[in-house]
Design a protein around this motif. Structure first.
Motif, PDB file in Angstrom:
ATOM      1  N   ALA A  43      44.896  41.826  33.957  1.00 61.93           N
ATOM      2  CA  ALA A  43      45.727  41.627  33.911  1.00 61.93           C
ATOM      3  C   ALA A  43      46.606  43.434  34.440  1.00 61.93           C
ATOM      4  N   MET A  44      47.870  43.612  35.108  1.00 64.92           N
ATOM      5  CA  MET A  44      48.249  44.833  35.260  1.00 64.92           C
ATOM      6  C   MET A  44      49.899  44.926  35.005  1.00 64.92           C
ATOM      7  N   ILE A  45      49.760  46.432  34.287  1.00 61.61           N
ATOM      8  CA  ILE A  45      50.665  46.489  33.412  1.00 61.61           C
ATOM      9  C   ILE A  45      51.528  47.589  33.721  1.00 61.61           C
ATOM     10  N   GLY A  46      52.952  47.894  33.383  1.00 64.31           N
ATOM     11  CA  GLY A  46      53.097  49.357  33.544  1.00 64.31           C
ATOM     12  C   GLY A  46      54.819  49.237  33.820  1.00 64.31           C
ATOM     13  N   PRO A  47      55.253  50.314  33.496  1.00 62.56           N
ATOM     14  CA  PRO A  47      57.110  50.263  33.274  1.00 62.56           C
ATOM     15  C   PRO A  47      57.365  49.949  35.135  1.00 62.56           C
ATOM     16  N   SER A  48      58.376  49.423  35.096  1.00 58.39           N
ATOM     17  CA  SER A  48      59.192  48.905  36.653  1.00 58.39           C
ATOM     18  C   SER A  48      58.444  50.943  37.810  1.00 58.39           C
ATOM     19  N   GLY A  49      58.678  50.159  39.045  1.00 54.86           N
ATOM     20  CA  GLY A  49      58.881  51.317  40.003  1.00 54.86           C
ATOM     21  C   GLY A  49      57.581  51.581  39.811  1.00 54.86           C
ATOM     22  N   CYS A  50      56.346  51.606  38.690  1.00 58.25           N
ATOM     23  CA  CYS A  50      54.582  51.824  39.148  1.00 58.25           C
ATOM     24  C   CYS A  50      53.614  52.135  39.924  1.00 58.25           C
ATOM     25  N   GLY A  51      54.664  50.607  40.550  1.00 62.58           N
ATOM     26  CA  GLY A  51      53.072  50.498  42.051  1.00 62.58           C
ATOM     27  C   GLY A  51      52.360  48.961  41.498  1.00 62.58           C
ATOM     28  N   LYS A  52      52.859  47.959  40.536  1.00 62.45           N
ATOM     29  CA  LYS A  52      51.378  47.495  40.127  1.00 62.45           C
ATOM     30  C   LYS A  52      51.445  46.104  41.515  1.00 62.45           C
TER      31      LYS A  52
END
Lengths: 258, 286
Positions: A43-52
């Protein structure tokens, strides 16, 4: 530079090496190194716009179809650089499911058979059999077996998304990329897709981008955390959620931002 | 309850009513012009539209009856020629504009297409005359078809482009992600998804050129008899109307009215056909 990822739970199926990516002059990804283990869910997580999502869309080179983009680095599938290979062959081996269900304006049957047809995989095979197998793999067969010739738009949103998964599976991809596949779905449809992913990983390697941390915790074997175009940390999912080694990850997991 | 009417309020109310009436009147004028034309044509040409009109050749002035069979077939021939040339070129140019054109060149093509669309049709007629009639030394259906195709190309190209661009990007990506090359994606997913819109713009384009007179005046010219090949002067309804209406004979005037009525009828049918295609279910999801 973050060292290539540690959690070596299985042989590497795909590997990103020093990936930088630009939209015009804007750099969206910085020096990403990430391994995807065979038959695991990453899984790849992160806030919006983080590039995931941007990163995911480079794994099957679909970002190439956007104007004015540039990719540096290397992405390998079974140790061969996919950037040197014929792009259609790469995409046949690496399937993708998008944020919103995007069935073609055709019947359910035609949607499923589309991939095998354009890839010349129908010779000597029974189209109906491929359709049934693919729909079964996506846990959609029981709901659609009596209306295969109806428009795909007659299905609900959750069913459409499983149809898109079935459509991707019909060409037997080795890797399945999913870009926030549940963001447009209700909780029941979401849980069906999550159950599906857990069964599907025995058949292919799965990479999923998600906004939803609980979802990552439920389905993923390993999880990578992205922030501002960088991969901050990649580890076993329970480590990321219970004992992350980086402060940024902990702040995000505990809801201090994002 | 009473609203206190200040002078300012009263003025606003008056202006409001005036503007409202003005828009309503203009709307009525818009609608009624079509009905006026239709009624006028029916009144003046209605009696002359009979079976003979569709089966016989024009009669000399003074003789009663006769028809415009050659002009109906001639119009169909010229428009078919224009379609055979113009629709594929316009369609493929539209595909290029929507899917492949680099920014700068795309802008140039788009701009040129719009300019071509705005070129007065008489100028297109002169051009076709200079290029084809002048060089071949005779008028012909081919020259007429060529002239009309020049009008059809930009209409089709821009229509095709517009409807292709309406197909959501995610649908393209869905096909590309399955390993489809770009041209397969276009041929099997994008164009079928935009099919209704594209067909509609094609039908409207064809309807539009079938009423054009100026490009045919000195290309297809006209003919009181049957044309036996594409290389001969050929009658067409619009030119027939022109020659009959400007001649000093009463019975020719009636035939001109009838031809106008028939032409309008054909254009109506094409329009209705186009609209039916569009309304038969939306081809794309919201």
């Amino acid at each position: 530079m973050p060292e290539p990822t540690k959690p070596q739970t299985a042989p590497v199926k795909m590997r990103a090496k020093n990936v930088n990516f630009y939209y015009g002059s804007f750099q969206a990804l910085y020096d990403i190194n990430l391994d995807f283990a065979t038959n695991k869910v990453t899984a790849m997580i992160g806030p919006s716009g983080c590039g995931k999502s941007t990163f995911l869309r480079n794994l099957n080179r679909i970002n190439e179809t956007l104007r004015d983009t540039r990719l540096e680095g290397e992405i390998t599938l079974d140790d061969e650089n996919i950037l040197d290979q014929d792009v259609t062959a790469v995409r046949r081996r690496i399937g993708m499911v998008f944020q919103r269900p995007n069935p073609f304006p055709k019947s359910i049957f035609e949607n499923i058979i589309y991939g095998p047809k354009i890839n010349g995989m129908l010779k000597g095979k029974n189209a109906a059999e491929i359709v049934e197998t693919s729909l079964r793999r996506a846990a959609l067969w029981e709901e659609t077996k009596d209306k295969l010739n109806e428009s795909a738009y007659a299905l609900s949103g959750g069913q459409q998304q499983r149809l898109c998964i079935a459509r991707a599976l019909a060409v037997n991809p080795e890797v399945l990329l999913l870009d926030e596949p549940c963001s447009a779905l209700d909780p029941i449809a979401t849980s069906k897709i999550e159950d599906l992913l857990i069964t599907l990983k025995h058949q292919c390697t799965i990479v999923i981008v998600t906004h939803n941390m609980q979802q990552a915790a439920r389905v993923a074997d390993t999880t990578g955390f992205f922030l501002l175009g960088k991969l901050i940390e990649h580890d076993k999912t329970e480590v990321i959620f219970k004992n992350p080694s980086r402060k940024e990850t902990e702040d995000y997991i505990t809801g201090r931002f994002g | 309850m009473a609203i206190k009417m200040t002078p300012r309020n009263r003025r606003r109310l008056i202006v409001n009513n005036i503007m409202l009436s003005a828009t309503a009147i203009c709307a009525v004028i818009t609608v009624s012009s079509l009905f006026l034309i239709l009624m006028y044509l029916l009144k003046n040409g209605g009696q002359s539209v009979d079976l003979n009109f569709f089966t016989q050749l024009p009669k000399s002035p003074g003789e009663l009856g006769g028809g415009m069979a050659n002009a109906i077939v001639g119009s169909a021939t010229v428009v078919a020629l224009a379609s055979v040339i113009g629709l594929p070129i316009g369609f493929l140019a539209g595909v290029y504009l929507a899917e492949f054109s680099p920014k700068g060149f795309g802008f140039l093509v788009r701009y040129t297409a719009d300019l071509l669309n705005g070129v007065p049709s008489i100028v297109i007629g002169i051009f076709a005359w200079g290029l084809i009639v002048h060089n071949m030394h005779h008028f012909s259906a081919l020259a007429g078809g060529f002239a009309l195709s020049l009008m059809l190309i930009p209409i089709t190209a821009r229509g095709t482009e517009q409807f292709l661009l309406e197909v959501p990007r995610t649908m393209r990506e869905g096909a590309l992600a399955l390993g489809a090359p770009m041209w397969v994606t276009i041929a099997t997913v994008i164009v079928p998804a935009a099919r209704k819109g594209i067909m509609t713009s094609m039908i409207l384009g064809v309807a539009r050129i079938s009423g054009e007179t100026a490009p045919l005046l000195f290309t297809a010219l006209g003919n009181q008899y049957w044309a036996t090949s594409l290389n001969e002067p050929t009658a067409s309804l619009p030119v027939m109307i022109f020659t009959h209406a400007t001649a000093p004979y009463e019975d020719w005037h009636r035939q001109a009215w009838a031809a106008g009525l028939v032409l309008l009828g054909l254009v109506f049918v094409a329009n209705i056909l186009a609209r039916t295609i569009v309304s038969r279910g939306a081809s794309l999801p919201k």
